[in-house]
Motif scaffolding. Structure first.
Motif, PDB file in Angstrom:
ATOM      1  N   PRO A 234       2.464   9.525  -9.816  1.00  0.00           N
ATOM      2  CA  PRO A 234       2.520   8.549  -8.735  1.00  0.00           C
ATOM      3  C   PRO A 234       1.571   8.920  -7.596  1.00  0.00           C
ATOM      4  O   PRO A 234       1.211  10.081  -7.429  1.00  0.00           O
ATOM      5  CB  PRO A 234       3.960   8.585  -8.272  1.00  0.00           C
ATOM      6  N   ARG A 235       1.203   7.907  -6.832  1.00  0.00           N
ATOM      7  CA  ARG A 235       0.311   8.130  -5.697  1.00  0.00           C
ATOM      8  C   ARG A 235       1.028   8.918  -4.614  1.00  0.00           C
ATOM      9  O   ARG A 235       2.242   8.802  -4.450  1.00  0.00           O
ATOM     10  CB  ARG A 235      -0.102   6.794  -5.089  1.00  0.00           C
ATOM     11  N   PRO A 236       0.293   9.691  -3.838  1.00  0.00           N
ATOM     12  CA  PRO A 236       0.928  10.372  -2.708  1.00  0.00           C
ATOM     13  C   PRO A 236       1.321   9.345  -1.650  1.00  0.00           C
ATOM     14  O   PRO A 236       0.612   8.369  -1.423  1.00  0.00           O
ATOM     15  CB  PRO A 236      -0.156  11.322  -2.195  1.00  0.00           C
ATOM     16  N   ARG A 237       2.448   9.553  -1.020  1.00  0.00           N
ATOM     17  CA  ARG A 237       2.930   8.617   0.003  1.00  0.00           C
ATOM     18  C   ARG A 237       2.113   8.773   1.268  1.00  0.00           C
ATOM     19  O   ARG A 237       1.756   9.874   1.659  1.00  0.00           O
ATOM     20  CB  ARG A 237       4.400   8.874   0.287  1.00  0.00           C
ATOM     21  N   ARG A 238       1.812   7.640   1.904  1.00  0.00           N
ATOM     22  CA  ARG A 238       1.076   7.670   3.164  1.00  0.00           C
ATOM     23  C   ARG A 238       1.916   7.018   4.243  1.00  0.00           C
ATOM     24  O   ARG A 238       2.606   6.038   3.999  1.00  0.00           O
ATOM     25  CB  ARG A 238      -0.250   6.924   3.032  1.00  0.00           C
ATOM     26  N   ARG A 239       1.828   7.564   5.426  1.00  0.00           N
ATOM     27  CA  ARG A 239       2.567   7.041   6.564  1.00  0.00           C
ATOM     28  C   ARG A 239       1.751   5.947   7.237  1.00  0.00           C
ATOM     29  O   ARG A 239       0.549   6.094   7.400  1.00  0.00           O
ATOM     30  CB  ARG A 239       2.800   8.181   7.544  1.00  0.00           C
TER      31      ARG A 239
END
Length: 96
Positions: free
Chosen positions: A1-6
């Motif tokens: 999965p893609r890394p989460r971004r704020r």
């Protein structure tokens, strides 16, 4: 999965005009754009909120997404992706 971004900014209406909401955003490095009660007109945030509300309205036409029948998250997620794909297909019809 893609890394989460704020997200960089958060747009919200007057219901979220509380110190704790603003502090929570700032602690996470998010700039709050929350309409102030009695000061700001909520019309300024309307152009951003309208996109979200419109998208929810399009998805709510699909009964399976409005009332969640599936217990498994992966199946519900698949139906959500399918619903988003159908919304995009309907919007793009006749453009090509």
């Amino acid at each position: 999965p893609r890394p989460r971004r704020r997200p960089g900014k958060l747009h919200a209406d007057k219901a979220y005009d509380h110190r704790r909401c603003r502090r929570a955003c700032q602690r996470r490095g998010i700039q709050p754009r929350i309409a102030r009660r009695g000061v700001e007109d909520s019309q300024r945030l309307g152009c951003h909120r309208w996109v979200v509300e419109r998208t929810f309205a399009w998805l709510s036409r699909m009964r399976r997404l409005t009332t969640r029948y599936e217990r498994r998250v992966d199946i519900h997620y698949a139906f959500t992706l399918l619903g988003c794909s159908l919304v995009c297909l309907n919007k793009l019809q006749g453009r090509f």
